[in-house]
Design a protein around this motif. Structure first.
Motif, PDB file in Angstrom:
ATOM      1  N   PHE A   3       0.851  -1.175   0.000  1.00 34.52           N
ATOM      2  CA  PHE A   3       0.000   0.000   0.000  1.00 34.52           C
ATOM      3  C   PHE A   3       0.892   1.233   0.000  1.00 34.52           C
ATOM      4  O   PHE A   3       1.952   1.244   0.623  1.00 34.52           O
ATOM      5  CB  PHE A   3      -0.929   0.019   1.217  1.00 34.52           C
ATOM      6  N   TYR A   4       0.444   2.246  -0.705  1.00 35.78           N
ATOM      7  CA  TYR A   4       1.217   3.469  -0.791  1.00 35.78           C
ATOM      8  C   TYR A   4       0.651   4.507   0.164  1.00 35.78           C
ATOM      9  O   TYR A   4      -0.543   4.549   0.407  1.00 35.78           O
ATOM     10  CB  TYR A   4       1.228   3.993  -2.228  1.00 35.78           C
ATOM     11  N   LYS A   5       1.528   5.329   0.699  1.00 37.20           N
ATOM     12  CA  LYS A   5       1.125   6.361   1.627  1.00 37.20           C
ATOM     13  C   LYS A   5       0.195   7.351   0.918  1.00 37.20           C
ATOM     14  O   LYS A   5       0.447   7.761  -0.211  1.00 37.20           O
ATOM     15  CB  LYS A   5       2.379   7.093   2.136  1.00 37.20           C
ATOM     16  N   LYS A   6      -0.910   7.712   1.594  1.00 39.42           N
ATOM     17  CA  LYS A   6      -1.836   8.677   1.026  1.00 39.42           C
ATOM     18  C   LYS A   6      -1.169  10.041   0.959  1.00 39.42           C
ATOM     19  O   LYS A   6      -0.415  10.429   1.838  1.00 39.42           O
ATOM     20  CB  LYS A   6      -3.097   8.791   1.875  1.00 39.42           C
ATOM     21  N   SER A   7      -1.470  10.754  -0.107  1.00 36.71           N
ATOM     22  CA  SER A   7      -0.982  12.122  -0.201  1.00 36.71           C
ATOM     23  C   SER A   7      -2.029  12.950  -0.934  1.00 36.71           C
ATOM     24  O   SER A   7      -2.850  12.425  -1.674  1.00 36.71           O
ATOM     25  CB  SER A   7       0.352  12.176  -0.947  1.00 36.71           C
ATOM     26  N   GLU A   8      -1.997  14.228  -0.693  1.00 35.21           N
ATOM     27  CA  GLU A   8      -2.915  15.137  -1.374  1.00 35.21           C
ATOM     28  C   GLU A   8      -2.278  15.553  -2.692  1.00 35.21           C
ATOM     29  O   GLU A   8      -1.090  15.799  -2.774  1.00 35.21           O
ATOM     30  CB  GLU A   8      -3.170  16.372  -0.510  1.00 35.21           C
ATOM     31  N   THR A   9      -3.072  15.586  -3.727  1.00 32.78           N
ATOM     32  CA  THR A   9      -2.591  16.098  -5.006  1.00 32.78           C
ATOM     33  C   THR A   9      -3.572  17.131  -5.499  1.00 32.78           C
ATOM     34  O   THR A   9      -4.719  17.161  -5.095  1.00 32.78           O
ATOM     35  CB  THR A   9      -2.486  14.986  -6.079  1.00 32.78           C
ATOM     36  N   ASN A  10      -3.101  17.978  -6.346  1.00 34.49           N
ATOM     37  CA  ASN A  10      -3.984  18.915  -7.016  1.00 34.49           C
ATOM     38  C   ASN A  10      -4.705  18.109  -8.083  1.00 34.49           C
ATOM     39  O   ASN A  10      -4.165  17.834  -9.133  1.00 34.49           O
ATOM     40  CB  ASN A  10      -3.168  20.059  -7.625  1.00 34.49           C
ATOM     41  N   ARG A  11      -5.917  17.703  -7.803  1.00 35.20           N
ATOM     42  CA  ARG A  11      -6.653  16.816  -8.703  1.00 35.20           C
ATOM     43  C   ARG A  11      -6.860  17.443 -10.083  1.00 35.20           C
ATOM     44  O   ARG A  11      -7.014  16.749 -11.061  1.00 35.20           O
ATOM     45  CB  ARG A  11      -7.999  16.425  -8.100  1.00 35.20           C
ATOM     46  N   LEU A  12      -6.873  18.771 -10.152  1.00 37.40           N
ATOM     47  CA  LEU A  12      -7.058  19.423 -11.438  1.00 37.40           C
ATOM     48  C   LEU A  12      -5.807  19.340 -12.303  1.00 37.40           C
ATOM     49  O   LEU A  12      -5.858  19.502 -13.506  1.00 37.40           O
ATOM     50  CB  LEU A  12      -7.464  20.887 -11.247  1.00 37.40           C
ATOM     51  N   ASN A  13      -4.664  19.118 -11.695  1.00 38.96           N
ATOM     52  CA  ASN A  13      -3.409  19.037 -12.430  1.00 38.96           C
ATOM     53  C   ASN A  13      -2.806  17.638 -12.346  1.00 38.96           C
ATOM     54  O   ASN A  13      -1.612  17.465 -12.512  1.00 38.96           O
ATOM     55  CB  ASN A  13      -2.414  20.086 -11.909  1.00 38.96           C
ATOM     56  N   CYS A  14      -3.621  16.644 -12.076  1.00 36.12           N
ATOM     57  CA  CYS A  14      -3.149  15.264 -11.991  1.00 36.12           C
ATOM     58  C   CYS A  14      -3.023  14.691 -13.410  1.00 36.12           C
ATOM     59  O   CYS A  14      -4.004  14.688 -14.162  1.00 36.12           O
ATOM     60  CB  CYS A  14      -4.138  14.429 -11.174  1.00 36.12           C
ATOM     61  N   ILE A  16      -2.894  11.717 -14.482  1.00 36.20           N
ATOM     62  CA  ILE A  16      -3.784  10.573 -14.714  1.00 36.20           C
ATOM     63  C   ILE A  16      -5.196  11.073 -14.990  1.00 36.20           C
ATOM     64  O   ILE A  16      -5.863  10.610 -15.918  1.00 36.20           O
ATOM     65  CB  ILE A  16      -3.742   9.596 -13.521  1.00 36.20           C
ATOM     66  N   GLN A  17      -5.650  12.043 -14.214  1.00 36.57           N
ATOM     67  CA  GLN A  17      -6.990  12.596 -14.426  1.00 36.57           C
ATOM     68  C   GLN A  17      -7.082  13.297 -15.778  1.00 36.57           C
ATOM     69  O   GLN A  17      -8.051  13.120 -16.517  1.00 36.57           O
ATOM     70  CB  GLN A  17      -7.344  13.569 -13.305  1.00 36.57           C
ATOM     71  N   LEU A  18      -6.078  14.092 -16.122  1.00 40.17           N
ATOM     72  CA  LEU A  18      -6.089  14.815 -17.395  1.00 40.17           C
ATOM     73  C   LEU A  18      -6.073  13.852 -18.584  1.00 40.17           C
ATOM     74  O   LEU A  18      -6.787  14.049 -19.568  1.00 40.17           O
ATOM     75  CB  LEU A  18      -4.904  15.779 -17.461  1.00 40.17           C
ATOM     76  N   THR A  19      -5.273  12.809 -18.491  1.00 43.73           N
ATOM     77  CA  THR A  19      -5.212  11.806 -19.550  1.00 43.73           C
ATOM     78  C   THR A  19      -6.521  11.050 -19.662  1.00 43.73           C
ATOM     79  O   THR A  19      -7.023  10.792 -20.761  1.00 43.73           O
ATOM     80  CB  THR A  19      -4.043  10.828 -19.299  1.00 43.73           C
ATOM     81  N   ASN A  20      -7.101  10.722 -18.524  1.00 45.33           N
ATOM     82  CA  ASN A  20      -8.369   9.987 -18.508  1.00 45.33           C
ATOM     83  C   ASN A  20      -9.496  10.780 -19.166  1.00 45.33           C
ATOM     84  O   ASN A  20     -10.394  10.203 -19.778  1.00 45.33           O
ATOM     85  CB  ASN A  20      -8.747   9.603 -17.079  1.00 45.33           C
ATOM     86  N   GLN A  21      -9.451  12.099 -19.063  1.00 47.83           N
ATOM     87  CA  GLN A  21     -10.481  12.924 -19.692  1.00 47.83           C
ATOM     88  C   GLN A  21     -10.475  12.764 -21.212  1.00 47.83           C
ATOM     89  O   GLN A  21     -11.511  12.920 -21.851  1.00 47.83           O
ATOM     90  CB  GLN A  21     -10.299  14.395 -19.309  1.00 47.83           C
ATOM     91  N   ILE A  22      -9.337  12.440 -21.781  1.00 52.39           N
ATOM     92  CA  ILE A  22      -9.238  12.247 -23.233  1.00 52.39           C
ATOM     93  C   ILE A  22      -9.359  10.772 -23.593  1.00 52.39           C
ATOM     94  O   ILE A  22     -10.112  10.392 -24.488  1.00 52.39           O
ATOM     95  CB  ILE A  22      -7.887  12.782 -23.764  1.00 52.39           C
ATOM     96  N   LEU A  23      -8.634   9.916 -22.892  1.00 57.36           N
ATOM     97  CA  LEU A  23      -8.518   8.509 -23.286  1.00 57.36           C
ATOM     98  C   LEU A  23      -9.459   7.570 -22.544  1.00 57.36           C
ATOM     99  O   LEU A  23      -9.505   6.386 -22.851  1.00 57.36           O
ATOM    100  CB  LEU A  23      -7.078   8.026 -23.061  1.00 57.36           C
ATOM    101  N   GLY A  24     -10.221   8.084 -21.584  1.00 56.04           N
ATOM    102  CA  GLY A  24     -11.046   7.235 -20.730  1.00 56.04           C
ATOM    103  C   GLY A  24     -12.250   6.612 -21.402  1.00 56.04           C
ATOM    104  O   GLY A  24     -12.902   5.745 -20.834  1.00 56.04           O
ATOM    105  N   ASP A  25     -12.554   6.997 -22.599  1.00 54.61           N
ATOM    106  CA  ASP A  25     -13.687   6.453 -23.339  1.00 54.61           C
ATOM    107  C   ASP A  25     -13.249   5.196 -24.089  1.00 54.61           C
ATOM    108  O   ASP A  25     -12.188   5.178 -24.715  1.00 54.61           O
ATOM    109  CB  ASP A  25     -14.161   7.514 -24.338  1.00 54.61           C
ATOM    110  N   LYS A  26     -14.072   4.147 -24.056  1.00 51.75           N
ATOM    111  CA  LYS A  26     -13.669   2.881 -24.682  1.00 51.75           C
ATOM    112  C   LYS A  26     -13.412   3.034 -26.175  1.00 51.75           C
ATOM    113  O   LYS A  26     -12.524   2.389 -26.722  1.00 51.75           O
ATOM    114  CB  LYS A  26     -14.701   1.795 -24.441  1.00 51.75           C
ATOM    115  N   TRP A  27     -14.154   3.886 -26.851  1.00 53.50           N
ATOM    116  CA  TRP A  27     -13.971   4.020 -28.297  1.00 53.50           C
ATOM    117  C   TRP A  27     -12.627   4.646 -28.628  1.00 53.50           C
ATOM    118  O   TRP A  27     -12.003   4.303 -29.633  1.00 53.50           O
ATOM    119  CB  TRP A  27     -15.110   4.815 -28.910  1.00 53.50           C
ATOM    120  N   VAL A  28     -12.173   5.571 -27.812  1.00 53.52           N
ATOM    121  CA  VAL A  28     -10.913   6.257 -28.078  1.00 53.52           C
ATOM    122  C   VAL A  28      -9.751   5.266 -28.096  1.00 53.52           C
ATOM    123  O   VAL A  28      -8.932   5.257 -29.012  1.00 53.52           O
ATOM    124  CB  VAL A  28     -10.683   7.398 -27.056  1.00 53.52           C
ATOM    125  N   LEU A  29      -9.676   4.400 -27.094  1.00 52.86           N
ATOM    126  CA  LEU A  29      -8.588   3.412 -27.067  1.00 52.86           C
ATOM    127  C   LEU A  29      -8.677   2.454 -28.253  1.00 52.86           C
ATOM    128  O   LEU A  29      -7.655   2.060 -28.818  1.00 52.86           O
ATOM    129  CB  LEU A  29      -8.597   2.634 -25.756  1.00 52.86           C
TER     130      LEU A  29
END
Length: 149
Positions: A3-14, A16-29
């Protein structure tokens, strides 16, 4: 399980989140998969993916808008103008992510008794994605950590 230690991140600049907004759709992949397989034409995507024209148009426009693919028009003699798509430099850099997904799926999901997609080198030998450090030492999961900067 580690398990990894929890940490706070700026979710708006994450990333993984930014990439998921583009690639998270099944059709895109799946469209990206087709491009990596060498398919470039609208009708090839439509046929291979069994996707509606309207959904395909929206997804291709999204990929063009984000600079992952380049759209060019071509015209065959006595036919209407059509579009062809190619990976941009930015889109080509997704090979590592696509390769990681493919590798994980081949290890954990696909039936080896059926035909399945894999990445090989020019000699036909299988390849494996790995993390290496600046000294070219192959690293395991225990050698890695995530860091906010």
């Amino acid at each position: 399980m580690q398990f990894y230690k929890k940490s706070e991140t700026n979710r708006l600049n994450c990333p993984i989140q930014l990439t998921n907004q583009i690639l998270g759709d099944k059709w895109v992949l799946l469209i990206l998969r087709e491009l990596f397989l060498g398919n470039t034409k609208f009708d090839e995507f439509e046929k291979n993916l069994a996707i509606s024209k309207s959904v395909l148009t929206v997804k291709l426009n999204l990929l063009v808008q984000h600079g992952l693919i380049i759209k060019t028009d071509y015209k065959e003699e006595k036919k209407r103008t059509r579009s062809e798509y190619q990976l941009s430099k930015k889109g080509s850099e997704l090979i590592f992510m696509m390769g990681a997904i493919l590798d994980w799926g081949n290890t954990n999901l696909v039936s080896k008794e059926e035909t399945y997609l894999k990445i090989i080198d020019k000699t036909g030998a299988p390849v494996k994605l790995v993390f290496v450090n600046q000294n070219n030492k192959i690293l395991s999961l225990n050698d890695l950590s995530f860091e906010l900067s």
